[in-house]
Write a protein that holds these residues in place. Structure first.
Motif, PDB file in Angstrom:
ATOM      1  N   ASP A   1      -0.434   3.983   1.443  1.00 55.45           N
ATOM      2  CA  ASP A   1      -1.001   4.740   2.556  1.00 55.45           C
ATOM      3  C   ASP A   1       0.055   4.968   3.643  1.00 55.45           C
TER       4      ASP A   1
ATOM      5  N   TRP B   1      -0.622  -3.308  -7.503  1.00 50.39           N
ATOM      6  CA  TRP B   1      -0.075  -4.359  -6.655  1.00 50.39           C
ATOM      7  C   TRP B   1       0.033  -5.705  -7.368  1.00 50.39           C
TER       8      TRP B   1
ATOM      9  N   CYS C   1      -5.216  -3.490   4.581  1.00 51.70           N
ATOM     10  CA  CYS C   1      -4.830  -2.280   3.848  1.00 51.70           C
ATOM     11  C   CYS C   1      -5.555  -2.154   2.510  1.00 51.70           C
ATOM     12  N   THR C   2      -5.538  -0.941   2.016  1.00 51.23           N
ATOM     13  CA  THR C   2      -5.993  -0.674   0.658  1.00 51.23           C
ATOM     14  C   THR C   2      -4.789  -0.905  -0.247  1.00 51.23           C
ATOM     15  N   LEU C   3      -4.941  -1.850  -1.163  1.00 50.09           N
ATOM     16  CA  LEU C   3      -3.823  -2.208  -2.037  1.00 50.09           C
ATOM     17  C   LEU C   3      -3.489  -1.098  -3.022  1.00 50.09           C
ATOM     18  N   ARG C   4      -2.220  -0.975  -3.320  1.00 46.39           N
ATOM     19  CA  ARG C   4      -1.794  -0.093  -4.399  1.00 46.39           C
ATOM     20  C   ARG C   4      -2.495  -0.549  -5.670  1.00 46.39           C
TER      21      ARG C   4
ATOM     22  N   SER D   1       0.825  -1.201   0.000  1.00 47.30           N
ATOM     23  CA  SER D   1       0.000   0.000   0.000  1.00 47.30           C
ATOM     24  C   SER D   1       0.863   1.255   0.000  1.00 47.30           C
TER      25      SER D   1
END
Length: 166
Positions: free
Chosen positions: A57, A86, A80-83, A55
């Motif tokens: 973030d 990803w 988490c919010t993935l890139r 991520s």
């Protein structure tokens, strides 16, 4: 014997590993506690370093840096919010993490090089990272990245490939 780990100690069969606490191949696990540096950061395990890359973030990254065990990093990584990219970069990132770990930690490097030309498999049911003869439906990405890292170490190159994907 769990998941076939340690089954093949002869110099001819595949290297099967699973888990970080026991068995001759435990250092191949991303959960094996070993310190190494990557990107100016000292990591406690390759799992922690891998999870960091998931991520962009800043809060998540700070939290990963605060973890002290691979399990804590993995648990946090599930939240988490993935890139966005990803899925495209996760295998090259794993390769970079493993090259750092195995080039800096002599015990790990020597163990990996001792496998000769044998295939290496994380012997578990994880459909992406696991695989091998006991779990043939897995993509075996970790095993492939370890073999790629072994080749990179032998060649003594500064730039490596990004782990073959099959």
């Amino acid at each position: 014997m769990r998941n076939g780990e340690g089954m093949s100690l002869t110099p001819y069969g595949p290297v099967l590993f699973y888990g970080h606490r026991a068995g001759p191949w435990a250092p191949f696990s991303n959960f094996y506690p070993v310190a190494f540096e990557l990107g100016g950061i000292t990591w406690h395990s390759s799992e922690q370093a891998f999870m960091y890359g998931k991520s962009d973030d800043p809060e998540y990254k700070r939290a990963i840096l605060g973890t002290r065990t691979a399990w804590a990093a993995k648990k946090l990584g599930r939240t988490c919010t993935l890139r966005p990219e990803w899925e495209t970069i996760k295998v090259p990132w794993m390769g970079k993490v493993l090259r750092a770990k195995f080039s800096q930690v002599s015990m790990c490097r020597e163990l990996l090089l001792s496998t000769g030309e044998r295939p290496i498999h994380e012997s578990c049911q994880d459909s992406q990272w696991g695989g091998g003869p006991l779990f043939p439906n897995g993509r075996d990405l970790l095993g492939k990245c370890l073999v790629d890292t072994r080749t990179w170490l032998r060649q003594g190159t500064k730039e490596g490939s990004s782990c073959p994907v099959g």
